[in-house]
Design a protein around this motif. Structure first.
Motif, PDB file in Angstrom:
ATOM      1  N   ASN A  17       0.809  -1.223   0.000  1.00  0.00           N
ATOM      2  CA  ASN A  17       0.000   0.000   0.000  1.00  0.00           C
ATOM      3  C   ASN A  17       0.842   1.272   0.000  1.00  0.00           C
ATOM      4  OD1 ASN A  17      -2.266  -1.566  -0.063  1.00  0.00           O
ATOM      5  ND2 ASN A  17      -3.204  -0.725   1.790  1.00  0.00           N
ATOM      6  N   PRO A  18       1.941   1.345   0.772  1.00  0.00           N
ATOM      7  CA  PRO A  18       2.775   2.556   0.705  1.00  0.00           C
ATOM      8  C   PRO A  18       3.385   2.771  -0.680  1.00  0.00           C
ATOM      9  CG  PRO A  18       3.248   1.323   2.708  1.00  0.00           C
ATOM     10  CD  PRO A  18       2.395   0.445   1.866  1.00  0.00           C
ATOM     11  N   ASP A  21       0.619   4.134  -2.941  1.00  0.00           N
ATOM     12  CA  ASP A  21       0.403   5.558  -2.648  1.00  0.00           C
ATOM     13  C   ASP A  21       1.551   6.413  -3.185  1.00  0.00           C
ATOM     14  OD1 ASP A  21      -1.897   4.755  -1.413  1.00  0.00           O
ATOM     15  OD2 ASP A  21      -1.187   5.091   0.639  1.00  0.00           O
ATOM     16  N   LYS A  22       2.762   5.896  -3.110  1.00  0.00           N
ATOM     17  CA  LYS A  22       3.926   6.628  -3.624  1.00  0.00           C
ATOM     18  C   LYS A  22       3.800   6.842  -5.132  1.00  0.00           C
ATOM     19  CE  LYS A  22       9.014   6.435  -3.692  1.00  0.00           C
ATOM     20  NZ  LYS A  22      10.207   5.635  -3.305  1.00  0.00           N
ATOM     21  N   MET A  24       0.943   6.819  -6.888  1.00  0.00           N
ATOM     22  CA  MET A  24      -0.168   7.749  -7.121  1.00  0.00           C
ATOM     23  C   MET A  24       0.274   9.188  -6.861  1.00  0.00           C
ATOM     24  SD  MET A  24      -3.007   6.284  -8.195  1.00  0.00           S
ATOM     25  CE  MET A  24      -4.208   7.532  -7.722  1.00  0.00           C
ATOM     26  N   ASP A  25       1.024   9.401  -5.802  1.00  0.00           N
ATOM     27  CA  ASP A  25       1.494  10.753  -5.476  1.00  0.00           C
ATOM     28  C   ASP A  25       2.447  11.280  -6.544  1.00  0.00           C
ATOM     29  OD1 ASP A  25      -0.008  10.741  -3.172  1.00  0.00           O
ATOM     30  OD2 ASP A  25       1.664  10.178  -1.849  1.00  0.00           O
ATOM     31  N   SER A  40      -5.532   2.025   0.416  1.00  0.00           N
ATOM     32  CA  SER A  40      -4.559   2.692  -0.451  1.00  0.00           C
ATOM     33  C   SER A  40      -5.266   3.741  -1.316  1.00  0.00           C
ATOM     34  CB  SER A  40      -3.857   1.681  -1.350  1.00  0.00           C
ATOM     35  OG  SER A  40      -4.726   1.260  -2.404  1.00  0.00           O
ATOM     36  N   LYS A  41      -4.472   4.459  -2.103  1.00  0.00           N
ATOM     37  CA  LYS A  41      -5.021   5.480  -2.995  1.00  0.00           C
ATOM     38  C   LYS A  41      -5.341   4.940  -4.387  1.00  0.00           C
ATOM     39  CE  LYS A  41      -2.460   9.213  -0.660  1.00  0.00           C
ATOM     40  NZ  LYS A  41      -1.442  10.296  -0.830  1.00  0.00           N
ATOM     41  N   ARG A  42      -5.300   3.636  -4.567  1.00  0.00           N
ATOM     42  CA  ARG A  42      -5.540   3.043  -5.882  1.00  0.00           C
ATOM     43  C   ARG A  42      -6.851   3.570  -6.478  1.00  0.00           C
ATOM     44  NH1 ARG A  42     -10.376   1.654  -5.562  1.00  0.00           N
ATOM     45  NH2 ARG A  42     -11.134  -0.144  -4.379  1.00  0.00           N
TER      46      ARG A  42
END
Length: 223
Positions: A17-18, A21-22, A24-25, A40-42
């Motif tokens: 998950n990190p 997110d990395k 996506m960011d 997560s940001k998926r």
């Protein structure tokens, strides 16, 4: 590497998950398939509702086994996110029947001989066992094989996942009562297709449930 998008099966949320997110960011769109990345940001998930598939599995187990007995749950890696989700579904279903007891969760590892030995030892250690719920393809095959070799499939109900050739043979032989498919081809195709359209055309990206297909002695020949 300059990639435009990522489609990933999230086998361990704490680890991946990190990273999702990395990405996506950093402006790289990420979708997940087969195993969800809750929290997560998926952007989207393509696959089966694993908790629901475990619940359906548990209900089918009761359908064949009856409303009382002792059950073991088998998985190649009981700590994996997908396994925990399916196990939660199985337990939810079996909890509706007070006379059914889950006596063991067997995390076998992935090496075939080790996996088979662990399952066979569990059969020997539980002479009054009445049910096995296998959560993934490898232990599905090995559990059916163990029941056949030990001639215990008349007394132990086995319900599992995925349409591997050996598992389908076990269904035909009566060692496995039913197996559930999650449409793995679509789980691979849909995330890549939708990610491509999102990147190249700006098409809205949405999650897609690939469903639960039951295969038993009534339709095994079709598969």
């Amino acid at each position: 590497a300059g990639v435009d998008g990522i489609a990933i099966s999230n086998v361990n949320g704490d680890a991946l998950n990190p990273m999702i997110d990395k990405a996506m960011d950093a402006g790289i769109p990420v979708v997940t398939f087969n195993s969800e990345a809750a929290g997560s940001k998926r952007l989207a998930f393509y696959g089966q509702n694993l908790v629901e598939s475990g619940y359906v599995q548990g209900k089918i187990l009761v359908e064949y086994m009856g409303e009382e007995g002792k059950v073991i749950i088998t998985s190649g890696d009981a700590s994996a996110s997908w396994s925990q989700d399916r196990e939660a579904g199985v337990r939810k279903a079996l909890a509706e029947y007070p006379k059914i007891e889950v006596v063991q969760v067997l995390s076998t590892g992935w090496e075939d001989q080790q996996m088979y030995a662990a399952i066979e030892n569990a059969l020997l250690a539980n002479p009054d066992l009445t049910g096995i719920a296998s959560l993934g393809a490898p232990t599905s095959m090995a559990s059916g094989r163990a029941l056949l070799r030990n001639n215990r499939f008349d007394e132990i109900t086995h319900v599992c996942h995925d349409l591997m050739p050996e598992t389908l043979d076990n269904v035909k032989a009566g060692a496995t009562k039913a197996t559930l498919s999650q449409n793995p081809y679509l789980q691979g195709f849909a995330p890549v297709e939708n990610l491509f359209k999102f990147i190249s055309e700006g098409t809205k990206i949405e999650s897609f449930d690939t469903g639960i297909l039951r295969v038993d002695d009534s339709n095994v020949d079709e598969w």
